[in-house]
Design an enzyme around this catalytic site. Structure first.
Site, PDB file in Angstrom:
ATOM      1  N   GLY A 135      17.489 -47.833  25.078  1.00 39.33           N
ATOM      2  CA  GLY A 135      18.557 -47.689  24.079  1.00 39.33           C
ATOM      3  C   GLY A 135      19.705 -46.848  24.589  1.00 39.33           C
TER       4      GLY A 135
ATOM      5  N   ASP B 206      16.694 -49.091  16.950  1.00 31.69           N
ATOM      6  CA  ASP B 206      17.843 -48.436  16.313  1.00 31.69           C
ATOM      7  C   ASP B 206      19.094 -49.317  16.316  1.00 31.69           C
ATOM      8  OD1 ASP B 206      16.106 -46.315  16.169  1.00 31.69           O
ATOM      9  OD2 ASP B 206      16.992 -45.222  17.847  1.00 31.69           O
TER      10      ASP B 206
ATOM     11  N   ARG C  31      17.085 -43.130  14.056  1.00 32.36           N
ATOM     12  CA  ARG C  31      17.672 -41.902  14.619  1.00 32.36           C
ATOM     13  C   ARG C  31      18.884 -41.470  13.804  1.00 32.36           C
ATOM     14  NH1 ARG C  31      16.329 -39.514  19.383  1.00 32.36           N
ATOM     15  NH2 ARG C  31      15.148 -41.308  20.083  1.00 32.36           N
TER      16      ARG C  31
ATOM     17  N   GLU D  86      17.880 -51.180  -4.411  1.00 29.81           N
ATOM     18  CA  GLU D  86      18.839 -50.758  -5.441  1.00 29.81           C
ATOM     19  C   GLU D  86      19.857 -49.791  -4.845  1.00 29.81           C
ATOM     20  OE1 GLU D  86      15.697 -51.531  -6.202  1.00 29.81           O
ATOM     21  OE2 GLU D  86      16.231 -53.075  -7.666  1.00 29.81           O
TER      22      GLU D  86
ATOM     23  N   GLU E  65      16.360 -42.398   8.302  1.00 29.10           N
ATOM     24  CA  GLU E  65      15.836 -41.048   8.586  1.00 29.10           C
ATOM     25  C   GLU E  65      16.970 -40.059   8.862  1.00 29.10           C
ATOM     26  OE1 GLU E  65      13.447 -40.829  12.162  1.00 29.10           O
ATOM     27  OE2 GLU E  65      14.800 -42.132  13.281  1.00 29.10           O
TER      28      GLU E  65
HETATM   29  O1  F6P Z   1      14.870 -44.519  19.230  1.00 28.94           O
HETATM   30  C1  F6P Z   1      13.758 -45.081  18.598  1.00 28.94           C
HETATM   31  C2  F6P Z   1      13.142 -44.106  17.658  1.00 28.94           C
HETATM   32  O2  F6P Z   1      11.998 -44.690  17.081  1.00 28.94           O
HETATM   33  C3  F6P Z   1      14.061 -43.559  16.562  1.00 28.94           C
HETATM   34  O3  F6P Z   1      14.233 -44.482  15.513  1.00 28.94           O
HETATM   35  C4  F6P Z   1      13.353 -42.288  16.193  1.00 28.94           C
HETATM   36  O4  F6P Z   1      14.237 -41.369  15.595  1.00 28.94           O
HETATM   37  C5  F6P Z   1      12.852 -41.793  17.517  1.00 28.94           C
HETATM   38  O5  F6P Z   1      12.736 -42.934  18.352  1.00 28.94           O
HETATM   39  C6  F6P Z   1      11.541 -41.064  17.507  1.00 28.94           C
HETATM   40  O6  F6P Z   1      11.325 -40.554  18.779  1.00 28.94           O
HETATM   41  P1  F6P Z   1       9.925 -40.046  19.359  1.00 28.94           P
HETATM   42  O7  F6P Z   1       9.160 -41.265  19.796  1.00 28.94           O
HETATM   43  O8  F6P Z   1      10.287 -39.205  20.531  1.00 28.94           O
HETATM   44  O9  F6P Z   1       9.235 -39.313  18.267  1.00 28.94           O
END
Ligand code: F6P
Length: 320
Positions: A102, A128, A172, A188, A223
């Site tokens: 990514g 992402d 992320r 919604e 998130e």
């Molecule tokens: O970049 C992919 C991802 O799954 C994000 O959506 C998430 O915030 C992050 O990686 C989590 O990272 P890690 O695997 O280091 O906990």
């Protein structure tokens, strides 16, 4: 071009295996040997790799995860780490490197490109969908479908209990996954980092829905919007709704890739090998308006991909 290195790095995404397979097979068809470095950048630091052949990548197109493994590798970000990685590439006479990952991975790749003569091509693979230069990444469609399947089930229990559910999805700092999932499940409310949504606005929508006779509801939250538990508590405090929080978490990164994710893997791999053979320069391949393209690696890694906010308006209209 004689030797191509390939690695998967950062968070895994469904379709990484299909991408490794496609890169290997297409490279072999052009008489290139392929070295698969293990555990992402770490493989370059520890000189850990295996030779990949069309046969050794058989039977993986449908598998989630990555056969080469992946890792977060803080050491790679140091000057010594970058130098060591460049040395490993030189040691094995790797003249082209395919980085499957990514936006964060391409930032690292761009730094590495300043220290190696090997050409570097990025293939966007992340749930992402945050890579500039590609409308879509490998794994994104799969993650959307995984989340939609889960939220459809949550909707059942939300209706039975007449509750509001906040469902937190990954992404992320970006809201691509949330907005696409939100539209698909008829959420919604959708909360994304790219568009501020005040608590009062959320409360207004909930009150209005109650007036309209809606007794249950789904809020899809990226998130990146912050503490979804606090939002749940605030809604309960200020309305008569019973609220539950469900964090979908890492399940979104796993599972068998959808046909769409597998197809993108093949299209991107073909372009990546073309770029390497044509010695066109470091780039990130991608899909733009239905065409497979290449975007300068540095530019892609330094530019934030825009999110089309008209999708939020669409979601709002669909949720009335
Ligand atoms: O970049 C992919 C991802 O799954 C994000 O959506 C998430 O915030 C992050 O990686 C989590 O990272 P890690 O695997 O280091 O906990």
């Amino acid at each position: 071009m004689k030797t191509v290195g390939v690695l998967t790095t950062g968070g895994d995404a469904p379709g990484m295996n299909a991408t490794i397979r496609a890169v290997t097979r297409i490279a072999h068809s052009r008489n290139l040997q392929v070295l698969g470095f293990e555990r992402g950048w770490e493989g370059l630091l520890t000189n850990t790799f295996r030779q990949l052949t069309p046969r050794s990548v058989g039977g993986i197109v449908q598998l989630g995860g990555t056969m080469l493994h992946t890792s977060r590798c803080p050491e790679f970000k140091t000057e010594e780490g970058l130098e060591k990685a460049a040395e490993t590439l030189a040691l094995h006479k790797v003249d082209g490197l395919v980085v499957i990952g990514g936006n964060g991975s391409f930032k690292g790749a761009s730094e590495l490109s300043k220290r190696t003569s090997a050409l570097i091509v990025g293939i966007p693979a992340t749930i992402d969908n945050d890579v500039f230069g590609s409308d879509e990444t490998v794994g994104f469609d799969t993650a959307i479908n995984t989340a939609v399947t889960a939220i459809d089930k949550i909707r059942d229990t939300a209706i039975s209990h007449e509750r509001i559910f906040i469902v937190e999805v990954m992404g992320r700092e970006r809201g691509f996954l949330a907005v696409n999932v939100g539209i698909s499940v008829g959420a919604e409310i959708i909360l994304i980092p790219e568009q501020e949504c005040k608590l009062e606005t959320i409360l207004e929508v909930i009150r209005e829905n109650t007036r309209k006779g809606k007794k249950a509801g789904i809020i899809v939250a990226a998130e990146g919007v912050g503490n979804t538990g606090t939002i749940a508590k605030e809604i309960e405090k200020h309305t008569s709704a019973e609220v539950r929080l469900s964090i979908l978490g890492y399940a979104q990164r796993g599972g068998s890739p959808t046909a769409r994710s597998r197809l993108l893997a093949g299209l991107f791999a073909e372009k990546a090998v073309d770029v390497l053979c044509g010695e066109e320069g470091n780039c990130v391949v991608g899909l733009q308006g239905g065409r497979v393209t290449g975007t300068n690696l540095k530019k892609s890694s330094e530019t934030q991909k825009p999110l089309d906010l008209s999708l939020m308006k669409l979601a709002e209209m669909l949720a009335t």
